[in-house]
Design an enzyme around this catalytic site. Structure first.
Site, PDB file in Angstrom:
ATOM      1  N   LYS A 274      17.858  -2.165  70.576  1.00 28.82           N
ATOM      2  CA  LYS A 274      17.582  -3.543  70.987  1.00 28.82           C
ATOM      3  C   LYS A 274      18.218  -3.871  72.340  1.00 28.82           C
ATOM      4  CE  LYS A 274      16.620  -5.446  66.420  1.00 28.82           C
ATOM      5  NZ  LYS A 274      16.887  -4.300  65.522  1.00 28.82           N
TER       6      LYS A 274
HETATM    7  C1  LIG Z   1      15.906  -3.783  64.620  1.00 28.78           C
HETATM    8  C2  LIG Z   1      16.128  -2.404  64.102  1.00 28.78           C
HETATM    9  C3  LIG Z   1      15.095  -1.623  63.509  1.00 28.78           C
HETATM   10  C4  LIG Z   1      13.712  -2.176  63.277  1.00 28.78           C
HETATM   11  O1  LIG Z   1      12.980  -2.341  64.478  1.00 28.78           O
HETATM   12  P1  LIG Z   1      11.654  -3.243  64.488  1.00 28.78           P
HETATM   13  O2  LIG Z   1      11.255  -3.335  65.915  1.00 28.78           O
HETATM   14  O3  LIG Z   1      12.047  -4.561  63.904  1.00 28.78           O
HETATM   15  O4  LIG Z   1      10.647  -2.535  63.653  1.00 28.78           O
HETATM   16  C5  LIG Z   1      15.374  -0.324  63.126  1.00 28.78           C
HETATM   17  N1  LIG Z   1      16.607   0.193  63.260  1.00 28.78           N
HETATM   18  C6  LIG Z   1      17.628  -0.513  63.803  1.00 28.78           C
HETATM   19  C7  LIG Z   1      18.967   0.122  63.898  1.00 28.78           C
HETATM   20  C8  LIG Z   1      17.433  -1.824  64.246  1.00 28.78           C
HETATM   21  O5  LIG Z   1      18.460  -2.522  64.764  1.00 28.78           O
END
Ligand SMILES: *Cc1c(COP(=O)(O)O)cnc(C)c1O
Length: 434
Positions: A107
């Site tokens: 993210k």
């Molecule tokens: C947010 C997140 C996900 C999921 O990603 P999406 O884009 O919501 O499908 C998977 N793994 C981790 C570690 C995350 O922080």
């Protein structure tokens, strides 16, 4: 480039409006009106380009009409101040490590890009007004957004989190920053935090008093930049001579990450097929099998960032494929794993290869291990560093995994947060005094 809403009832929006507003008036998700195919020469030569050069080419296709080239280049290069290497785990399975950014999760890419793009638009407007970003978090989003916006002029960030409900490691990633980041510790659960944010956006007094915006993951400025690292993964695999039959597996919760990959494919990225790996929250998996999308309440798992019962980006995928189940199934298959299976996978991968997966990446690895055909090579996304889930991973492996220095540095800071009740009037009074 203009953006339309997946619900089809909101006016077309400029990039600036889509970024500042986040969600369309009809509560739909913004989609770019066009997805430009990248030229064949780009793919022919991609293995000789740097991550940042590749990302700039992809960014230009989406943002180049609205952001001047020099500024866009700077935004992309500043965002990607860390690598996303493809690391060999077995002969046919590679891990795209997305945890080398400031908060050790993928993210970081979207949050850092959005912070810089928002700042670009604020400077262009040039009326000097500060923008206030409100974000509710159950853990990972708050840290990525707070760190993405840290020190960005003209923007204040309020991170609302449920008291006692986020892990100490997660908490220190947004409560120790200071500067333009304020942590608000809400006496309630995550849904209370989200409700406070929603009420704030709708409150007329507050909106007269201060400019409010959201940094939710449905924002196009957080979501589209995730496409960058799929192109870079392809480049790395091509360089190694392994990209002819590439399968990419994405551990998925809200489906923003995999959706950006599907945009990449539409731009010409030569990935053969995708796998969406779920934990026990199997709504998308079921959709692939039955053609029916039936959201339900999420269940708690050890891969908690994927505990989503109604993935918001499903609307984007559905729209991208013309609402056709068969077309979606042609590009994506699914997998779903219980906590026991995730734990078993973490243990097995460590024993057989020495590689430590986090609980989310473990879903990705397992789906490739079970689903790859003999001639295929797979890349799964290691979406976070295993140390972010240290208690879980330690418990499974029966050993203490090392905490990276970057994470330790957060843990040494002093925690600062504003205690808050879950009543909107209290939160409003607080913001009005800011
Ligand atoms: C947010 C997140 C996900 C999921 O990603 P999406 O884009 O919501 O499908 C998977 N793994 C981790 C570690 C995350 O922080």
């Amino acid at each position: 480039m203009n953006f339309y809403s997946t619900n089809g009832k909101a006016p077309i929006a400029s990039l600036e409006k889509a970024v500042v507003k986040g969600l369309a008036e009809d509560k739909g998700l913004y989609m770019p009106e066009r997805i430009k195919a990248l030229p064949q020469e780009f793919f022919d030569n991609i293995e000789n380009l740097s991550f940042q050069e590749i990302a700039y080419t992809v960014a230009d296709a989406f943002f180049g009409e609205d952001v001047d080239a020099e500024s866009l280049k700077k935004i992309v290069y500043d965002t990607l101040a860390f690598d996303c290497p493809c690391v060999k785990v077995t002969d046919s399975i590679y891990s795209l490590e997305l945890f080398h950014g400031p908060t050790l999760a993928f993210k970081d890419v979207g949050a850092r890009f959005m912070a810089r793009l928002l700042q670009y638009f604020l400077k262009k407007e040039n009326n000097g007004a500060e923008v206030n970003v409100l974000v509710a978090t159950s853990g990972d989003t708050g840290s990525a957004v707070a760190n993405g916006f840290l020190g960005v002029d003209g923007i204040r960030v309020y991170v609302l989190y449920p008291k006692g409900k986020v892990s100490p490691i997660q908490e220190c990633q947004f409560t120790t920053l200071g500067k333009n980041i304020t942590a608000v510790e809400v006496d309630g659960v995550f849904d209370d935090c989200q409700a406070l944010v929603k009420s704030a956006f709708m409150d007329e007094d507050l909106n007269r008093h201060m400019k409010l915006t959201s940094a939710n993951s449905i924002n196009v400025a957080r979501f589209l930049p995730q496409a960058f690292y799929y192109f870079y993964a392809y480049a790395q695999m091509k360089k190694a001579g392994l990209a002819d039959q590439l399968v990419v597996c994405v551990p998925s919760g809200n489906f923003g990450n995999i959706c950006s990959a599907l945009f990449g494919k539409r731009m010409g990225l030569p990935v053969k097929r995708f796998i969406a790996a779920n934990n026990a929250n199997d709504i998308f998996f079921k959709y692939l099998q039955t053609g029916k999308y039936e959201p339900k309440a999420s269940v708690q798992t050890i891969a908690n960032a994927m505990d989503v019962g109604d993935p918001s980006n499903f609307a984007r995928i559905y729209d991208l494929y013309g609402k056709e189940h068969a077309a979606i199934c042609a590009d994506i298959s699914g997998a779903t794993y219980s906590d026991e299976m995730i734990a078993e996978t973490i243990k097995e991968v460590k024993a057989e290869t020495g590689y430590v997966c986090d609980p989310h990446g473990a879903c990705g690895f397992r789906a490739l291990k079970e689903g790859l055909k003999a001639e295929e090579i797979g890349v799964f996304l290691e979406t976070a560093h295993p140390a972010k889930f240290k208690d879980t991973v330690d418990g499974i492996l029966g050993e203490s995994i090392e905490i990276p220095a970057k994470l330790q540095a957060f843990m040494k800071g002093t925690k600062q947060s504003i205690p808050m009740s879950k009543n909107f009037e209290d939160f409003k009074a607080f913001l009005l005094k800011e």
